[in-house]
Design an enzyme around this catalytic site. Structure first.
Site, PDB file in Angstrom:
ATOM      1  N   ASP A  35       0.920  -1.216   0.223  1.00  0.00           N
ATOM      2  CA  ASP A  35       0.283  -0.263  -0.002  1.00  0.00           C
ATOM      3  C   ASP A  35       0.539   1.451  -0.273  1.00  0.00           C
ATOM      4  OD1 ASP A  35      -3.513   0.186   1.430  1.00  0.00           O
ATOM      5  OD2 ASP A  35      -1.789   1.923   0.806  1.00  0.00           O
ATOM      6  N   ASN A  36       0.558   2.200  -0.603  1.00  0.00           N
ATOM      7  CA  ASN A  36       1.792   3.471  -1.080  1.00  0.00           C
ATOM      8  C   ASN A  36       1.123   4.026   0.174  1.00  0.00           C
ATOM      9  OD1 ASN A  36      -0.626   4.583  -2.010  1.00  0.00           O
ATOM     10  ND2 ASN A  36      -0.083   5.343  -3.602  1.00  0.00           N
ATOM     11  N   GLY A  40      -5.257   4.845   2.266  1.00  0.00           N
ATOM     12  CA  GLY A  40      -5.167   3.897   3.110  1.00  0.00           C
ATOM     13  C   GLY A  40      -4.166   4.199   4.198  1.00  0.00           C
ATOM     14  N   SER A  81     -10.817   5.336  -6.742  1.00  0.00           N
ATOM     15  CA  SER A  81     -12.180   4.986  -6.481  1.00  0.00           C
ATOM     16  C   SER A  81     -13.261   5.896  -6.522  1.00  0.00           C
ATOM     17  CB  SER A  81     -12.446   3.093  -5.517  1.00  0.00           C
ATOM     18  OG  SER A  81     -11.445   4.035  -4.730  1.00  0.00           O
ATOM     19  N   TYR A 145     -14.128   5.776 -13.627  1.00  0.00           N
ATOM     20  CA  TYR A 145     -13.803   4.359 -12.404  1.00  0.00           C
ATOM     21  C   TYR A 145     -14.257   3.434 -12.624  1.00  0.00           C
ATOM     22  CZ  TYR A 145     -14.199   2.231  -8.397  1.00  0.00           C
ATOM     23  OH  TYR A 145     -14.270   1.140  -7.344  1.00  0.00           O
ATOM     24  N   PHE A 173     -22.507  -3.797  -4.856  1.00  0.00           N
ATOM     25  CA  PHE A 173     -21.754  -2.462  -4.963  1.00  0.00           C
ATOM     26  C   PHE A 173     -21.541  -1.562  -3.388  1.00  0.00           C
ATOM     27  CE2 PHE A 173     -25.741  -3.264  -8.273  1.00  0.00           C
ATOM     28  CZ  PHE A 173     -25.073  -3.974  -8.934  1.00  0.00           C
ATOM     29  N   ARG A 284     -27.476  14.725  -8.742  1.00  0.00           N
ATOM     30  CA  ARG A 284     -25.765  14.967  -8.657  1.00  0.00           C
ATOM     31  C   ARG A 284     -24.994  13.608 -10.207  1.00  0.00           C
ATOM     32  NH1 ARG A 284     -21.561  11.074  -3.984  1.00  0.00           N
ATOM     33  NH2 ARG A 284     -22.784   9.390  -5.332  1.00  0.00           N
TER      34      ARG A 284
HETATM   35  N1  UFG Z   1     -25.619  11.211  -1.675  1.00  0.00           N
HETATM   36  C1  UFG Z   1     -26.424  12.253  -1.346  1.00  0.00           C
HETATM   37  N2  UFG Z   1     -25.308  13.179  -0.355  1.00  0.00           N
HETATM   38  C2  UFG Z   1     -24.398  12.954  -0.495  1.00  0.00           C
HETATM   39  C3  UFG Z   1     -23.688  11.944  -0.526  1.00  0.00           C
HETATM   40  C4  UFG Z   1     -24.486  11.052  -0.998  1.00  0.00           C
HETATM   41  O1  UFG Z   1     -27.344  12.154  -1.892  1.00  0.00           O
HETATM   42  O2  UFG Z   1     -23.444  13.238   0.636  1.00  0.00           O
HETATM   43  C5  UFG Z   1     -26.933  10.313  -2.559  1.00  0.00           C
HETATM   44  C6  UFG Z   1     -26.364   9.616  -3.906  1.00  0.00           C
HETATM   45  O3  UFG Z   1     -26.638  10.950  -5.092  1.00  0.00           O
HETATM   46  C7  UFG Z   1     -26.090   8.629  -3.936  1.00  0.00           C
HETATM   47  C8  UFG Z   1     -26.553   8.002  -2.581  1.00  0.00           C
HETATM   48  O4  UFG Z   1     -26.158   8.760  -1.695  1.00  0.00           O
HETATM   49  O5  UFG Z   1     -27.544   8.285  -4.097  1.00  0.00           O
HETATM   50  C9  UFG Z   1     -24.868   6.987  -2.161  1.00  0.00           C
HETATM   51  O6  UFG Z   1     -24.177   8.067  -2.719  1.00  0.00           O
HETATM   52  P1  UFG Z   1     -22.719   7.532  -2.164  1.00  0.00           P
HETATM   53  O7  UFG Z   1     -21.379   8.204  -2.728  1.00  0.00           O
HETATM   54  O8  UFG Z   1     -22.034   6.777  -1.287  1.00  0.00           O
HETATM   55  O9  UFG Z   1     -22.234   6.253  -3.016  1.00  0.00           O
HETATM   56  P2  UFG Z   1     -22.332   5.997  -4.394  1.00  0.00           P
HETATM   57  O10 UFG Z   1     -23.758   5.075  -4.792  1.00  0.00           O
HETATM   58  O11 UFG Z   1     -22.694   6.843  -5.696  1.00  0.00           O
HETATM   59  O12 UFG Z   1     -21.450   5.357  -4.856  1.00  0.00           O
HETATM   60  C10 UFG Z   1     -20.555   3.781  -4.884  1.00  0.00           C
HETATM   61  C11 UFG Z   1     -19.506   3.753  -4.586  1.00  0.00           C
HETATM   62  C12 UFG Z   1     -18.908   3.444  -6.005  1.00  0.00           C
HETATM   63  C13 UFG Z   1     -19.038   2.513  -6.802  1.00  0.00           C
HETATM   64  C14 UFG Z   1     -20.836   2.726  -6.683  1.00  0.00           C
HETATM   65  C15 UFG Z   1     -21.573   1.733  -7.299  1.00  0.00           C
HETATM   66  O13 UFG Z   1     -18.956   4.716  -3.784  1.00  0.00           O
HETATM   67  O14 UFG Z   1     -17.459   3.213  -5.506  1.00  0.00           O
HETATM   68  O15 UFG Z   1     -21.441   3.049  -5.362  1.00  0.00           O
HETATM   69  O16 UFG Z   1     -23.119   1.216  -7.227  1.00  0.00           O
HETATM   70  F1  UFG Z   1     -19.264   2.823  -7.673  1.00  0.00           F
END
Ligand code: UFG
Length: 341
Positions: A35-36, A40, A81, A145, A173, A284
């Site tokens: 790990d760099n 982490g 990621s 990504y 997921f 978003r």
């Molecule tokens: N959300 C908000 N407010 C925030 C942050 C998130 O409303 O401040 C919402 C997002 O719009 C989304 C949900 O909460 O609907 C979950 O968002 P996350 O950012 O927690 O997770 P994502 O579903 O965007 O992404 C995650 C991983 C990714 C992966 C993806 C696969 O972070 O790496 O699931 O489904 F690719």
């Protein structure tokens, strides 16, 4: 009786990686973490694992690593990621993630490693209109990504065909939660994920959580996601290692149940007993309305059965870790300094 198999875990100081390291150690594997430490945390790597600080971009570091140890298998987590970051800076993903993985896969095949497990993502599927998402759902990455992970999956396909290196591509997921015993958890900088941000509000570290869009075609207008406990992900990784002798595989990992953003916030309020202030913002870009996994294949093939499928338990473990470590892994350093003085 220990079976003395040695596993290399790249990115083993990160969120999912460190939980897999803990699971491997519990099941008597020898573990080397590479790990760099840019994302982490040293404190997330247990004393039983060997930590080698290095970067997959460095051929010299990889050569040293593979000449020092003989690995039976590799679990590859080290990568950029963040979906949003990948939309702003695709090069970090389509170049760095892919080239780093290529370097690692080349070193693995040259050194006769026969098993490789890739941390992949549901982002491979982009915005599918049919739920749940199984392994036959069309691949159409939703971001650079997701594309980078798909490219690595294809490289692994050819590493199997050409070199016979078996691989498992595990498409997570929404990874969430924390180790049930409270010693490992989620600590990203910057934090972008919903559950840790909501818990920041509960802990008084943020004023409110912004909901990204309330006009989605879901029952309360907010996005639906399938949250999967990080320890259940770790369990799947270790299980898949045992069956990789025979053939390469791809699995979708989720609970098969979706929760809206509002339901996550309500559950967090219940678990923590705190008020969570909410503001509604715009969508978003790139967020699919609904993502729910079908994990029937992995359940059938590996006998995988999540131990912590309900959202309340997932949030409860994340909150427990947060309460024990108010500053994340930095709390460990503070404790050590206080202990030493
Ligand atoms: N959300 C908000 N407010 C925030 C942050 C998130 O409303 O401040 C919402 C997002 O719009 C989304 C949900 O909460 O609907 C979950 O968002 P996350 O950012 O927690 O997770 P994502 O579903 O965007 O992404 C995650 C991983 C990714 C992966 C993806 C696969 O972070 O790496 O699931 O489904 F690719």
């Amino acid at each position: 009786m220990p079976h003395q198999k040695t596993v290399l875990v790249t990115g083993g100081a990160g969120f999912v990686g460190s939980h897999c390291v803990a699971e491997l150690i519990a099941r008597q594997y020898n573990v080397v973490v590479f790990d760099n430490l840019q994302q982490g945390h040293r404190a997330a790597v247990p004393a039983e694992a060997e930590l080698v600080e290095g970067d997959l971009a460095s051929h010299a570091a990889l050569a040293r690593l593979f000449s020092t140890f003989r690995f039976d298998a590799i679990l590859h987590f080290a990568s950029n990621s963040l979906v949003g970051e990948s939309m702003r800076n695709p090069h970090l993903y389509l170049y760095d993630n892919v080239v780093n993985a290529l370097n690692l896969i080349q070193a693995a095949t040259e050194n006769g490693v026969s098993k490789f497990v890739l941390s992949s993502t549901a982002n491979l599927f982009g915005m599918p209109d049919r739920m749940p998402i199984d392994e036959n759902t069309e691949i159409d990455p939703g971001s650079p990504y997701g594309e980078s992970k798909f490219m690595i999956e294809r490289i692994l396909h050819w590493a199997d065909k050409v070199h016979g290196m078996r691989s498992a591509c595990l498409r997570y997921f929404n990874a969430a939660g924390a180790h049930p015993d409270g010693h490992l958890g989620e600590d990203h900088d910057p934090e972008t994920h919903l559950i840790p941000l909501v818990l920041d509000v509960a802990a008084g570290k943020r004023s409110h959580i912004e909901i990204f869009g309330e006009d989605y075609p879901t029952h309360d207008g907010t996005c639906i996601r399938d949250y999967i406990h990080v320890s259940d992900l770790a369990d799947a990784h270790v299980r898949v290692l045992a069956m990789l002798d025979h053939k390469s595989c791809r699995y979708n990992l989720g609970n098969g149940r979706g929760y809206t953003v509002r339901e996550v916030i309500e559950t967090a309020a219940r678990v923590t007993g705190r008020d969570i202030a909410v503001k509604t913002g715009p969508r978003r870009p790139g967020d699919p309305p609904v993502l729910i996994a079908s994990s029937d294949r992995v359940r059938k093939d590996l006998g995988w059965d999540p131990r912590f499928p309900d959202l309340e338990t997932i949030i409860c473990h994340a909150w427990d870790w947060r309460c024990r470590n108010p500053d994340g892994y930095a709390s460990h350093m503070t404790r050590e300094l206080v202990g030493a003085s």
